[in-house]
Design a protein around this motif. Structure first.
Motif, PDB file in Angstrom:
ATOM      1  N   TRP A 283       6.292   4.184   0.196  1.00 50.66           N
ATOM      2  CA  TRP A 283       5.506   3.123   0.838  1.00 50.66           C
ATOM      3  C   TRP A 283       4.186   3.685   1.349  1.00 50.66           C
ATOM      4  N   ARG A 286      -0.003  -1.064   4.670  1.00 50.66           N
ATOM      5  CA  ARG A 286      -0.570  -2.240   3.998  1.00 50.66           C
ATOM      6  C   ARG A 286      -2.072  -2.360   4.284  1.00 50.66           C
ATOM      7  N   THR A 306       3.656  -1.479   2.535  1.00 49.35           N
ATOM      8  CA  THR A 306       3.778  -2.099   1.217  1.00 49.35           C
ATOM      9  C   THR A 306       4.236  -1.031   0.234  1.00 49.35           C
ATOM     10  N   THR A 307       4.806  -1.444  -0.885  1.00 48.41           N
ATOM     11  CA  THR A 307       5.414  -0.513  -1.841  1.00 48.41           C
ATOM     12  C   THR A 307       4.355   0.170  -2.699  1.00 48.41           C
ATOM     13  N   ASN A 308       4.530   1.453  -2.902  1.00 48.95           N
ATOM     14  CA  ASN A 308       3.648   2.211  -3.787  1.00 48.95           C
ATOM     15  C   ASN A 308       4.049   1.998  -5.252  1.00 48.95           C
TER      16      ASN A 308
END
Length: 401
Positions: A283, A286, A306-308
């Motif tokens: 992650w 964001r 947020t997801t990488n």
């Protein structure tokens, strides 16, 4: 290798110190080793050191009356399963080719009826000299297995082919000979192949001062890059923020974040092999603050994540997918089951799984499990550079000459 007998002839040259590590590796794998030390070799390592490491007497002279009463040099030459000459100097190679027997080492080499494996080490000009190349060609035509030297910086300050390969690589090649291989696989068996490797952590910024990261040191990935380059591959190493020297012959691309790494991996394609060793942050923040976030005296502000990008999965699904895609799985529990699930989920060919619940991240040792469609290979604990050498050897099996 339990019970395998090695006769190790140690020539003169600064690379002779690596023979000590070679003796240790042979003993580690259950082999027996008897050392023959030339006069020149004794200028760099001592008989006492080799005797302590091997657990056997070290032979230095043809004129040991007790042994020669029993024709000791003949006995020595016939008892071994493999005769290794390491390092093999230009002088030793020349004498071997000419059939000269003017000391214990060269006499043994003439008297033996066992396979002979020579590992040259010398100055680049000496290695490239026409006389040395004639001698090597002649020895190979006579059935002697001669390993090509590594290329890199030398003790004399010059750069080029002539360095002694690392002991783990030498011993891996020797084991192949002992196992019945008709010919020695050249050191350049990955020649012409492009190997793409990621290593180290990623740093995901929160603000200009702080970031999210992990404890990956990059040592395992850098060791694999070095081993692949030694095997003749063209290596691109995409490295996160680490303080490690670039291995000789490796093209290095430095990155910071997961998104930087994803772009660098895409730019490096096509490749024959991809080895995703990097511990990429799952992650990232964001929203990255333009200025340092200040404490307001109360509870910390929430940090939305947020997801990488999933670099391994994306590569495995790419239309430029390498023939062999290898991922790494750093786990703290249920190591193999988690790795097996990851291999299927990501679409990788192999997953190298290791337990990082101790001091593996940043340490010198590693214990890994190689997970593939055919099952699981559980490797014994070993140094990270030894893991690298064994992994590259397994990769070579996927690219036969």
């Amino acid at each position: 290798m339990t019970g395998t007998k090695i006769l190790l002839i140690i020539g003169g040259g600064i690379a002779a110190y690596k023979a000590c590590e070679l003796v240790r590796l042979i003993r580690r794998d259950g082999g027996e080793v008897t050392c023959v030390l030339t006069d020149a070799g004794s200028q760099f390592v001592t008989p006492m050191t080799l005797a302590a490491l091997s657990g056997n007497p070290v032979h230095t002279s043809l004129w040991d009356l007790k042994n020669e009463t029993e024709i000791g040099h003949i006995q020595l030459s016939r008892e071994a399963d493999l005769v290794m000459v390491c390092p093999a100097t230009a002088d030793l190679l020349a004498k071997m080719q000419a059939g000269i027997a003017d000391n214990l080492a060269t006499t043994l080499l003439l008297a033996t009826d066992k396979p002979v494996f020579a590992v040259p080490a010398m100055n680049v000009r000496m290695w490239q000299h026409a006389a040395t190349q004639r001698n090597v060609a002649g020895l190979r035509s006579d059935g002697v297995h001669v390993m090509d030297p590594d290329e890199g910086p030398m003790a004399c300050g010059e750069f080029g082919p002539g360095r002694l390969p690392e002991p783990e690589v030498i011993w891996t090649a020797a084991r192949r000979l002992i196992g019945g291989g008709a010919t020695l696989r050249p050191k350049t068996s990955l020649s012409g192949r492009h190997v793409l490797i990621t290593a180290g952590p990623t740093h995901e910024p929160i603000d200009p001062v702080r970031y999210i990261a992990n404890r990956s040191s990059g040592k395992q990935g850098f060791a694999i890059a070095e081993a692949a380059a030694e095997a003749g591959a063209r290596v691109t190493l995409v490295a996160g923020p680490v303080n490690l020297p670039t291995p000789a012959g490796v093209e290095r691309v430095d990155v910071e974040s997961a998104r930087d790494m994803e772009r660098a991996v895409a730019a490096a394609l096509p490749a024959d092999v991809a080895i995703m060793v990097a511990a990429v942050a799952d992650w990232r923040a964001r929203d990255v603050a333009d200025q340092k976030v200040k404490k307001d005296g109360g509870d910390p502000a929430p940090l939305p994540l947020t997801t990488n990008p999933d670099i391994l999965a994306g590569l495995a699904q790419s239309d430029k997918r390498p023939k062999l895609v290898i991922g790494f799985a750093a786990e703290t529990e249920n190591i193999v089951p988690h790795a097996q699930a990851k291999r299927l989920r990501k679409g990788a060919d192999w997953i190298v799984a290791n337990d990082v619940s101790g001091d593996v991240m940043g340490g010198a040792m590693n214990t890994v499990h190689l997970v593939h469609a055919g099952g699981v290979e559980n490797w014994e604990p070993m140094a990270k550079r030894d893991v690298a050498a064994r992994l590259v050897e397994r990769i070579m099996d996927e690219f036969p000459d």
